[in-house]
Design an enzyme around this catalytic site. Structure first.
Site, PDB file in Angstrom:
ATOM      1  N   HIS A 146      22.856 -45.912   7.337  1.00 20.31           N
ATOM      2  CA  HIS A 146      21.692 -44.737   7.167  1.00 20.31           C
ATOM      3  C   HIS A 146      22.222 -43.983   8.733  1.00 20.31           C
ATOM      4  O   HIS A 146      22.034 -44.928   9.928  1.00 20.31           O
ATOM      5  CB  HIS A 146      20.171 -45.309   6.857  1.00 20.31           C
ATOM      6  N   ASP A 223      17.845 -53.696   8.950  1.00 24.85           N
ATOM      7  CA  ASP A 223      17.383 -52.228   8.874  1.00 24.85           C
ATOM      8  C   ASP A 223      16.873 -52.626   6.825  1.00 24.85           C
ATOM      9  O   ASP A 223      17.837 -52.481   6.582  1.00 24.85           O
ATOM     10  CB  ASP A 223      18.319 -51.053   8.832  1.00 24.85           C
ATOM     11  N   GLN A 226      15.573 -49.968   2.353  1.00 22.35           N
ATOM     12  CA  GLN A 226      15.629 -50.219   0.995  1.00 22.35           C
ATOM     13  C   GLN A 226      15.870 -51.576   0.209  1.00 22.35           C
ATOM     14  O   GLN A 226      16.357 -51.580  -0.863  1.00 22.35           O
ATOM     15  CB  GLN A 226      17.768 -49.837   0.812  1.00 22.35           C
ATOM     16  N   LYS A 249       8.667 -45.843   0.646  1.00 25.50           N
ATOM     17  CA  LYS A 249       9.860 -46.967  -0.221  1.00 25.50           C
ATOM     18  C   LYS A 249       9.353 -47.808  -0.950  1.00 25.50           C
ATOM     19  O   LYS A 249      10.069 -48.076  -2.087  1.00 25.50           O
ATOM     20  CB  LYS A 249      10.598 -46.884   0.648  1.00 25.50           C
ATOM     21  N   CYS A 387      22.132 -39.164   4.152  1.00 25.05           N
ATOM     22  CA  CYS A 387      22.123 -39.512   5.663  1.00 25.05           C
ATOM     23  C   CYS A 387      23.174 -40.104   6.149  1.00 25.05           C
ATOM     24  O   CYS A 387      22.396 -41.544   7.121  1.00 25.05           O
ATOM     25  CB  CYS A 387      20.437 -39.572   6.388  1.00 25.05           C
TER      26      CYS A 387
HETATM   27  N1  C6P Z   1      16.403 -43.199   3.228  1.00 25.31           N
HETATM   28  C1  C6P Z   1      17.030 -41.602   1.328  1.00 25.31           C
HETATM   29  O1  C6P Z   1      17.304 -41.134   0.665  1.00 25.31           O
HETATM   30  P1  C6P Z   1      12.309 -43.440   7.483  1.00 25.31           P
HETATM   31  O2  C6P Z   1      12.613 -42.138   6.775  1.00 25.31           O
HETATM   32  O3  C6P Z   1      12.072 -42.955   7.936  1.00 25.31           O
HETATM   33  O4  C6P Z   1      11.049 -44.205   6.073  1.00 25.31           O
HETATM   34  O5  C6P Z   1      13.812 -44.440   6.721  1.00 25.31           O
HETATM   35  C2  C6P Z   1      14.673 -44.210   6.839  1.00 25.31           C
HETATM   36  C3  C6P Z   1      15.686 -44.694   6.480  1.00 25.31           C
HETATM   37  C4  C6P Z   1      16.383 -45.864   7.229  1.00 25.31           C
HETATM   38  N2  C6P Z   1      17.159 -46.409   6.602  1.00 25.31           N
HETATM   39  C5  C6P Z   1      18.253 -46.946   5.411  1.00 25.31           C
HETATM   40  C6  C6P Z   1      18.711 -47.565   4.193  1.00 25.31           C
HETATM   41  C7  C6P Z   1      17.263 -45.757   4.489  1.00 25.31           C
HETATM   42  O6  C6P Z   1      17.449 -45.834   3.631  1.00 25.31           O
HETATM   43  C8  C6P Z   1      16.201 -44.861   5.184  1.00 25.31           C
HETATM   44  C9  C6P Z   1      15.455 -43.784   4.385  1.00 25.31           C
HETATM   45  C10 C6P Z   1      16.233 -42.030   2.435  1.00 25.31           C
HETATM   46  O7  C6P Z   1      18.336 -42.456   0.946  1.00 25.31           O
HETATM   47  C11 C6P Z   1      15.671 -40.971   2.810  1.00 25.31           C
HETATM   48  S1  C6P Z   1      16.872 -40.150   3.957  1.00 25.31           S
END
Ligand code: C6P
Length: 429
Positions: A146, A223, A226, A249, A387
């Site tokens: 991401h 990370d 997910q 999430k 993203c």
């Molecule tokens: N992905 C998606 O629709 P935040 O925004 O900080 O809570 O998470 C960022 C982030 C980091 N790593 C991974 C693997 C992610 O999937 C995400 C967030 C969302 O896929 C919003 S772009």
């Protein structure tokens, strides 16, 4: 028949007859009752929410925790001697303790609250990274990251004169471990990879990746944005140095997430931001810093969301990750087969180890058009690059449609998605 993990995909007629509920004591209809938002209609259709990877819906228990905090306990934390502040502080710190237990960290002080996964990665890149990465050092990420797990490292490497190296992925969207092995060397300082890919659903072999990186004395950041909603995380079993995820999430509120870091690493790291709560004493000549984790928590935090996050973790553990994983695994197999029967659909992300993501393209119909037509039928999916632009480049596509699953989704909802795609085909002739 096609194998997905260890589940065999059944032929279509059998698939329709199969009753997934209840699965291993998992009653999805009862669980859906906990999520008031799912009862609504969108454009005259019952909402089919398949955008869980972007943000998941919140159970009543989480909503109640927020209402209770603002109704009864609202106050700042770590600052007051009065009763409300004490109650707020206790509830706030109780979430830290719950998460420590949930991910099997050794100590609560290894759990740092931040705004979300993005802020956690920035924290480590700026604090650990700037203190330890020198010119000609190397940081390794993968081609399925991401943007949150690309850009902070890119910025760090640019500033320090270090090199960002990228592990390639194969046509199924799996990391090529032999290539990772070739990239590791004595200049590797940090390896930062995603546990579960948001754009492909691939579950990476993080235990193996961590072990390989440690053989070269590199630290590993995982990370887990997910992974945390779908898998039970055990940071000590993984032996990762850092692990991060976001509450929203995981069926909790937005604006809060956690960074796990091994205590000795967090202790040695400089602060990320300055302000209230992160200090021990301040004079104009000198500031001394608070102990971990508070050293990394400058300013008034998102107290309500943190307390709601604790309620979400309780809710998930009450259901149990084993039934969640088993149910979602079948749902994913069902969806994979159903989608592959729609003429013109090409799945993007066909790793053997996969979680909760069904990403695809359909002929030359733009994903945004597909998403818009699905929305008119009450079906919420995400369309775009998610993203993860380098993933789109890797598969030579501008965007995908992504249906991302949670344990409250049903096979009927997947059937609605398939019917929606047939409608899309009708519209586009
Ligand atoms: N992905 C998606 O629709 P935040 O925004 O900080 O809570 O998470 C960022 C982030 C980091 N790593 C991974 C693997 C992610 O999937 C995400 C967030 C969302 O896929 C919003 S772009």
């Amino acid at each position: 028949m096609r194998a997905i993990g260890d589940a065999l995909v059944t032929p279509s007629s059998e698939r329709q007859e199969r009753n997934l509920y209840p699965h291993a004591g998992f009653d999805v209809w009862k669980i859906r009752e906990d999520f008031p938002i799912l009862k609504q209609e969108v454009h005259g259709h019952r909402l089919v929410y398949l955008d869980n990877a972007a943000t998941a819906q919140k159970p009543q228990a989480v909503i109640d925790a927020l209402v209770h905090y603002y109704t009864a306990d609202n106050s700042n934390v770590h600052r007051g001697v009065h009763s409300l502040s004490e109650r707020a502080t206790n509830a706030y710190e109780e979430t830290r303790a719950k998460i420590k237990r949930h991910i099997n960290a050794a100590e609560s002080r290894e759990i740092v609250f931040a705004r979300g996964t993005t802020e956690c990665i920035n924290l480590v890149a700026n604090s650990y990274g700037r203190a330890n990465v020198q010119a000609d050092d190397e940081v390794i990420i993968s081609a399925m990251e991401h943007h949150s797990n690309i850009v902070p490292w890119q910025m760090l490497c640019e500033e320090r004169g270090a090199r960002l190296r990228v592990v390639p992925i194969n046509d199924d969207g799996e990391m090529i471990i032999e290539e990772f092995e070739k990239l590791l060397n004595s200049r590797t300082k940090i390896v930062s990879v995603v546990h579960v890919s948001n754009s492909l659903g691939t579950i990476n072999p993080v235990r193996q990746i961590i072990e390989m990186a440690h053989d070269w004395n590199a630290l590993v950041f995982i990370d887990g944005a997910q992974a945390a909603p779908h898998l039970k995380i055990d940071v000590r079993e993984l032996d990762c140095d850092f692990y991060a995820f976001s509450s929203h999430k995981m069926f909790g509120p937005t604006g809060i997430g956690i960074l796990y870091g091994k205590a000795e690493l967090l202790e040695a790291m400089p602060p990320y931001q300055g302000g209230g709560d992160m200090i021990r004493s301040v004079t104009f000549e000198e500031t001394t810093y608070n102990t971990i984790p508070h050293k990394f928590e400058a300013g008034t935090p998102n107290i309500a969301a943190t307390i709601g996050f604790g309620a979400a973790v309780d809710y998930l553990n009450d259901i149990g990750f084993d039934p969640i994983a088993a149910y979602e695994h079948e749902l994913l197999a069902y969806g994979t087969e159903a989608l592959s029967e729609v003429p013109g659909v090409r799945l993007i992300g066909t790793a053997r180890e996969k979680a909760a993501v069904l990403a695809f393209v359909m002929e030359d119909i733009h994903p945004h058009d597909i998403g818009t037509i699905l929305d008119r039928q009450g079906i919420a999916v995400r369309t775009g690059h998610h993203c993860a632009q380098p993933v789109m480049d890797r598969f030579k596509i501008p965007a995908t449609v992504r249906a991302s699953l949670a344990f409250y989704n049903t096979t009927e909802e997947i059937d609605a998605l398939i019917a929606g795609l047939h409608k899309v085909k009708e519209v586009f002739g």
